[in-house]
Design an enzyme around this catalytic site. Structure first.
Site, PDB file in Angstrom:
ATOM      1  N   PRO A  60      50.829  36.752  -5.676  1.00 49.78           N
ATOM      2  CA  PRO A  60      49.988  37.914  -5.361  1.00 49.78           C
ATOM      3  C   PRO A  60      50.797  39.202  -5.407  1.00 49.78           C
ATOM      4  O   PRO A  60      52.035  39.185  -5.401  1.00 49.78           O
ATOM      5  CB  PRO A  60      49.493  37.607  -3.925  1.00 49.78           C
ATOM      6  CG  PRO A  60      49.759  36.153  -3.719  1.00 49.78           C
ATOM      7  CD  PRO A  60      50.931  35.797  -4.566  1.00 49.78           C
ATOM      8  N   PRO A  61      50.125  40.346  -5.460  1.00 47.05           N
ATOM      9  CA  PRO A  61      50.842  41.629  -5.461  1.00 47.05           C
ATOM     10  C   PRO A  61      51.638  41.822  -4.173  1.00 47.05           C
ATOM     11  O   PRO A  61      51.196  41.456  -3.090  1.00 47.05           O
ATOM     12  CB  PRO A  61      49.711  42.667  -5.579  1.00 47.05           C
ATOM     13  CG  PRO A  61      48.559  41.920  -6.139  1.00 47.05           C
ATOM     14  CD  PRO A  61      48.672  40.514  -5.643  1.00 47.05           C
ATOM     15  N   GLY A  62      52.809  42.408  -4.315  1.00 49.02           N
ATOM     16  CA  GLY A  62      53.630  42.751  -3.158  1.00 49.02           C
ATOM     17  C   GLY A  62      54.498  41.641  -2.629  1.00 49.02           C
ATOM     18  O   GLY A  62      55.136  41.801  -1.588  1.00 49.02           O
ATOM     19  N   THR A  63      54.558  40.487  -3.309  1.00 49.56           N
ATOM     20  CA  THR A  63      55.342  39.360  -2.800  1.00 49.56           C
ATOM     21  C   THR A  63      56.792  39.380  -3.276  1.00 49.56           C
ATOM     22  O   THR A  63      57.574  38.539  -2.849  1.00 49.56           O
ATOM     23  CB  THR A  63      54.699  38.032  -3.205  1.00 49.56           C
ATOM     24  OG1 THR A  63      54.426  38.040  -4.611  1.00 49.56           O
ATOM     25  CG2 THR A  63      53.392  37.822  -2.451  1.00 49.56           C
ATOM     26  N   LYS A 104      58.010  39.812  -6.842  1.00 51.85           N
ATOM     27  CA  LYS A 104      58.331  39.268  -8.166  1.00 51.85           C
ATOM     28  C   LYS A 104      59.313  40.172  -8.909  1.00 51.85           C
ATOM     29  O   LYS A 104      60.324  39.716  -9.430  1.00 51.85           O
ATOM     30  CB  LYS A 104      57.044  39.097  -8.973  1.00 51.85           C
ATOM     31  CG  LYS A 104      56.034  38.144  -8.355  1.00 51.85           C
ATOM     32  CD  LYS A 104      54.827  37.975  -9.227  1.00 51.85           C
ATOM     33  CE  LYS A 104      54.021  39.245  -9.364  1.00 51.85           C
ATOM     34  NZ  LYS A 104      53.455  39.698  -8.073  1.00 51.85           N
ATOM     35  N   GLU A 133      32.171  42.540  19.781  1.00 52.60           N
ATOM     36  CA  GLU A 133      33.523  41.966  19.735  1.00 52.60           C
ATOM     37  C   GLU A 133      33.730  40.938  20.847  1.00 52.60           C
ATOM     38  O   GLU A 133      34.445  39.951  20.661  1.00 52.60           O
ATOM     39  CB  GLU A 133      34.563  43.084  19.845  1.00 52.60           C
ATOM     40  CG  GLU A 133      34.517  44.108  18.723  1.00 52.60           C
ATOM     41  CD  GLU A 133      34.784  43.481  17.363  1.00 52.60           C
ATOM     42  OE1 GLU A 133      35.422  42.414  17.314  1.00 52.60           O
ATOM     43  OE2 GLU A 133      34.346  44.050  16.350  1.00 52.60           O
ATOM     44  N   ASP A 178      30.483  40.084   8.773  1.00 55.11           N
ATOM     45  CA  ASP A 178      30.337  38.722   9.289  1.00 55.11           C
ATOM     46  C   ASP A 178      29.338  37.922   8.458  1.00 55.11           C
ATOM     47  O   ASP A 178      29.596  36.767   8.094  1.00 55.11           O
ATOM     48  CB  ASP A 178      29.868  38.762  10.752  1.00 55.11           C
ATOM     49  CG  ASP A 178      30.870  39.469  11.644  1.00 55.11           C
ATOM     50  OD1 ASP A 178      32.064  39.458  11.307  1.00 55.11           O
ATOM     51  OD2 ASP A 178      30.447  40.029  12.673  1.00 55.11           O
TER      52      ASP A 178
END
Length: 696
Positions: A248-251, A253, A471, A546
């Site tokens: 995924p993006p930001g991992t 690479k 909540e 939800d």
């Protein structure tokens, strides 16, 4: 001898260092332009003369202030004043910003219709002055005639053509990426890859990459292939030709590829998949061939192609009949070049993408990208290691704990963790603190998950009460359902992404889910809507996210996982096609009707079960809602204090973490392993519908 030859090759390689040549060329270009502008200003002397009328000239001439008269091209008369008469016209000349220091002319100019009429008038005025004895015959002024090419007119006539030629040249230079000192059009097919070798090495190493231990082992082996090839080829093995980094993006690479460049000790070519794409037909394929030609000359080396999906998409997808797809030509050239390598060429291809599903199957087969290195989001130990890397440059207070931060940021990738650390430092600086505290990190996590706090957003007391009970319904339902994920923190502070409130959970780390677990999860998600219906007797638009979530879960239970009795053990999910955007259904209309009915019945069953649970625990729902209205933010320990511990033997993930970090277990490593096995991420954000947002 070979070592010296390699050094000579590096010095003679045109791609080693292009920046000084290009900057020197730009300097000379700017210098020539400045000289040209100065020449235009110098040679256009007529521009410094003040334009007057012929009557004004008669007056100046009768006063005896004229020293020289020149007729230019029988159209313009240039007048030069006497040196002792300059002071008389000093004010006028200063207002017109004319140079007076040297007394050079011409000082005035005016236009005439013809040279003959000016000559006649000029003679008549001087005859009158001689007759009235203002001047003697010997003081009569003559005039000069000359033909002069106006430089300004030349620029106006030919400047547009020169401007078009210069614009065309500049456009071709931009499209060719410079192409060397001259930016020739012949260099358009040259590769744009940046070369990192012994002279300009990348300083990032594997020690700067945290949380990717398994992926690092894979790429370390690739580096070892290049450093010690005989270690593997002596047993008859072949060195892999390529490795694909998928995640995924930001991992991390691209960061991992930079670390490979820093550790390899061999030439490293780095470029993006979009660098091959050009408006000219055949340029992408030519750049691929040039890239691999340079790589073979520099072998052993590594070639890194970032975002390879820009050129590696499946062929034939979305192409118009009879059209020419430049991307396909580039991909074909890449496939041929990767197959053209010999087994001992010493060139390895690294590529990175976050969309492996769109890549062509021919690119993914063994022999091209032999290995696919999966880079997923880090677990709790990986996040702790990443936090330690990003916490090093910060000034921290004593209460900052990287373990606690890792446990409170489930599902965060490396880029998001870096963003949290940076945001915490900015928040601390905004408050004029000397060090970054744990509270600053908490505020940064809230900002990353829910967005910026909207302090100026006015919420009516009735709306705030609805949000609090909504909540609280989630919190109570999750607390008393065995398989649901109890919350870690719930907030009703208005934020950017979560319009009026959000909740954060720490579910257990597991990869297989039963139908009972999915049902409990749906009941917990419906807790907000059920609480509104139970307390107020009506529902609001606050349950939009939800309802979207439980609808996807219900359709997954019925159509994907085969957990419905009427539909049976059938899955309509196709992992090889992008079924989310597919307009065809792999089942009949009768089956579709049955699926819709079963999904509706499943959601209704979960809703009735949740409403019955909240009716039974209405006193606890009231307690939690009132606590939220007073504090706006509550944590899991607040739930234990207000409504008691969960009536189940198994501990929550947060409870397990809290016990180990408080020192109740002596074996630290054992505690960490249990946390890893139990803590995984999921973020849930409750959003209000856009209609309520506009209403506010």
């Amino acid at each position: 001898m070979s070592k010296n030859n390699n050094q000579k090759k590096k010095k003679l390689t045109p791609n080693n260092n292009k920046t000084p040549q290009r900057s020197g060329y730009q300097f000379w270009l700017i210098t020539v332009l400045i000289i040209l502008i100065a020449g235009i200003a110098y040679f256009s002397k007529s521009s410094s003369a003040i334009e007057i009328t012929n009557l004004k000239f008669d007056k100046i001439l009768r006063q005896g202030d004229v020293a020289k008269v020149v007729v230019v091209n029988k159209e313009i008369v240039e007048v030069t004043l006497k040196a002792d008469s300059l002071k008389k016209y000093d004010k006028l000349l200063k207002e017109q910003r004319s140079p007076l220091g040297s007394g050079r002319g011409p000082h005035f100019k005016f236009h005439i219709l013809s040279g003959e009429s000016f000559e006649k008038r000029f003679r008549e005025v001087q005859d009158e002055m001689i007759a009235s004895q203002q001047i003697a015959e010997s003081e009569r002024i003559g005039y000069e005639s000359k033909q002069d090419s106006d430089f300004t007119g030349f620029i106006l006539n030919w400047g547009f053509l020169f401007l078009m030629l210069f614009g065309l040249w500049f456009l071709m230079r931009r499209m060719t990426g410079g192409g060397g000192p001259g930016g020739q059009i012949f260099n358009i097919g040259k590769s744009r890859a940046a070369l990192f070798d012994a002279e300009n090495r990348v300083k990032i190493t594997f020690s700067d990459v945290a949380g990717l231990e398994e992926a690092k082992e894979e790429v370390k082996e690739i580096v070892d292939f290049l450093k010690h090839p005989t270690k593997y080829t002596s047993l008859g093995g072949k060195i892999p030709k390529g490795a694909l980094l998928v995640g995924p993006p930001g991992t991390g690479k691209t960061l991992l590829a930079k670390a490979v460049a820093g550790e390899a000790g061999v030439p490293f070519f780095s470029l993006s998949g979009s660098d091959f794409v050009e408006m000219f037909v055949g340029v992408g394929a030519a750049r691929v061939r040039d890239l691999f030609k340079q790589a073979k000359e520099k072998a052993p080396c590594i070639v890194f192609i970032d975002e390879i999906d820009a050129i590696g998409r499946s062929r034939g997808r979305g192409q118009m009949p009879g059209s020419n797809d430049e991307r396909e030509n580039t991909l074909n050239s890449l496939l041929v070049e990767m197959d053209g390598f010999s087994t001992d060429s010493g060139v390895i291809i690294l590529a990175a993408t976050n969309r492996p599903d769109v890549l062509d199957s021919a690119l993914m087969r063994p022999g091209r990208f032999d290995r696919q290195v999966s880079i997923d989001k880090p677990d709790i130990i990986g996040r702790e290691a990443i936090f330690k890397v990003h916490l090093n440059p910060l000034k921290l207070s004593d209460d900052v704990d990287s373990k606690k931060l890792a446990a409170q940021t489930p599902g965060f990738a490396g880029a998001e963790i870096a963003n949290v650390c940076n945001e915490s430092a900015l928040i601390a600086a905004r408050k004029d603190k000397k060090a970054v505290t744990m509270q600053d990190f908490q505020d940064a996590i809230d900002r990353v998950i829910g967005g910026l706090e909207k302090k100026n957003k006015l919420i009516s007391p009735s709306e705030k009460k609805i949000v609090a009970y909504h909540e609280a319904g989630h919190a109570v339902a999750g607390w008393f359902l065995e398989h649901a994920d109890p919350l870690v923190k719930v907030s009703i502070v208005p934020r950017g992404i979560a319009a009026l409130g959000y909740a954060q959970y720490l579910p257990r780390e597991q990869f297989l889910h039963t139908k009972e677990q999915l049902m409990d999860e749906m009941c917990m998600t419906l807790g907000g809507r059920a609480a509104e219906d139970l307390v107020f007797g009506r529902v609001s638009t606050g349950a939009l996210s939800d309802l979207e979530r439980i609808t996807k879960m219900a359709y997954g239970i019925v159509t994907v996982y085969g957990m419905n009795d009427k539909i049976g053990n059938v899955s309509f999910y196709d992992s090889k096609s992008n079924s989310e955007y597919s307009f065809t259904k792999p089942y009949s209309d009768d089956t579709a009707k049955t699926i819709d009915e079963e999904v509706r019945n499943l959601i209704a069953e979960c809703y009735d079960r949740t409403k019955a649970l909240l009716t039974n625990k209405k006193d606890k729902l009231e307690i939690i809602a009132q606590e939220l209205l007073s504090k706006e933010i509550i944590f899991q320990n607040d739930l234990e204090r207000l409504i008691g511990k969960r009536p189940f033997e198994n501990e929550t993930s947060y409870e397990t973490y809290t016990k180990h970090t408080n020192g109740q277990h002596d074996d630290k490593k054992e505690g960490e392993s249990k946390i890893v096995n139990e803590v995984v991420q999921e973020k849930k954000v409750d959003e209000d519908d856009q209609q309520s947002d506009n209403k506010e």
